[in-house]
Scaffold this active site. Sequence first.
Site, PDB file in Angstrom:
ATOM      1  N   HIS A 137      -5.136 -16.904  13.218  1.00  0.00           N
ATOM      2  CA  HIS A 137      -5.988 -18.091  13.299  1.00  0.00           C
ATOM      3  C   HIS A 137      -5.196 -19.199  13.968  1.00  0.00           C
ATOM      4  CE1 HIS A 137      -3.911 -17.875   9.423  1.00  0.00           C
ATOM      5  NE2 HIS A 137      -3.786 -19.187   9.470  1.00  0.00           N
TER       6      HIS A 137
ATOM      7  N   HIS B 112      -4.853 -23.175  14.205  1.00  0.00           N
ATOM      8  CA  HIS B 112      -5.222 -24.443  13.586  1.00  0.00           C
ATOM      9  C   HIS B 112      -5.410 -25.461  14.717  1.00  0.00           C
ATOM     10  CE1 HIS B 112      -3.694 -23.545   9.371  1.00  0.00           C
ATOM     11  NE2 HIS B 112      -2.977 -22.661  10.041  1.00  0.00           N
TER      12      HIS B 112
HETATM   13  P1  DGP Z   1      -1.961 -20.435   7.280  1.00  0.00           P
HETATM   14  O1  DGP Z   1      -1.211 -21.027   6.133  1.00  0.00           O
HETATM   15  O2  DGP Z   1      -1.407 -20.832   8.641  1.00  0.00           O
HETATM   16  O3  DGP Z   1      -2.112 -18.925   7.134  1.00  0.00           O
HETATM   17  O4  DGP Z   1      -3.402 -21.079   7.226  1.00  0.00           O
HETATM   18  C1  DGP Z   1      -4.413 -20.622   6.382  1.00  0.00           C
HETATM   19  C2  DGP Z   1      -5.409 -21.727   6.278  1.00  0.00           C
HETATM   20  O5  DGP Z   1      -6.614 -21.195   5.758  1.00  0.00           O
HETATM   21  C3  DGP Z   1      -4.996 -22.864   5.353  1.00  0.00           C
HETATM   22  O6  DGP Z   1      -4.884 -24.074   6.112  1.00  0.00           O
HETATM   23  C4  DGP Z   1      -6.128 -22.980   4.352  1.00  0.00           C
HETATM   24  C5  DGP Z   1      -7.232 -22.171   4.982  1.00  0.00           C
HETATM   25  N1  DGP Z   1      -8.072 -21.463   4.046  1.00  0.00           N
HETATM   26  C6  DGP Z   1      -7.670 -20.668   3.032  1.00  0.00           C
HETATM   27  N2  DGP Z   1      -8.731 -20.142   2.403  1.00  0.00           N
HETATM   28  C7  DGP Z   1      -9.833 -20.624   3.039  1.00  0.00           C
HETATM   29  C8  DGP Z   1     -11.236 -20.436   2.833  1.00  0.00           C
HETATM   30  O7  DGP Z   1     -11.704 -19.704   1.969  1.00  0.00           O
HETATM   31  N3  DGP Z   1     -12.064 -21.105   3.685  1.00  0.00           N
HETATM   32  C9  DGP Z   1     -11.587 -21.921   4.671  1.00  0.00           C
HETATM   33  N4  DGP Z   1     -12.495 -22.530   5.445  1.00  0.00           N
HETATM   34  N5  DGP Z   1     -10.278 -22.110   4.904  1.00  0.00           N
HETATM   35  C10 DGP Z   1      -9.411 -21.459   4.091  1.00  0.00           C
END
Ligand code: DGP
Length: 118
Positions: free
Chosen positions: A104, A106
């Site tokens: 992903h 950001h």
């Molecule tokens: P990373 O730490 O780089 O793997 O980023 C994962 C991101 O995913 C973190 O910023 C929070 C987000 N995240 C975790 N669970 C969910 C979810 O259920 N829905 C959404 N929209 N974001 C999520």
Amino acid sequence: MPGVDDAPDCLFCRVVAGQVPATILRSSDRVLAFRDVNPQAPTHVLVIPREHHPDVGRLAAEDPDTLAELVREAAQIAADEQLDAFRLVFNTGSDAGQSVFHVHAHVLGGRAMRWPPG
Ligand code: DGP
């Protein structure tokens, strides 16, 4: 090609499948963009490929066209959100802060950013 069936416990595969709710901003055949549930900036959007790839290096090797589309989508989101500047981050590996092992990007913006990141 890898897909949801190859990673049944993957959170973001479940977002793609509509099994986990998300605020979706953009959607194409290959890419999905939705707001981060824990925003770190006024704009914090995640852009993911629909297919499961664990990190950006693997995506680059396995499907470079989708990686290019993902980056184009990130830039379009920044434009849609009227950001003069934005940061595009691929945390890669646990020590770099990656917690979800479905690649992903950001897209972060709407406030001043510091360098280096913590
Ligand atoms: P990373 O730490 O780089 O793997 O980023 C994962 C991101 O995913 C973190 O910023 C929070 C987000 N995240 C975790 N669970 C969910 C979810 O259920 N829905 C959404 N929209 N974001 C999520």
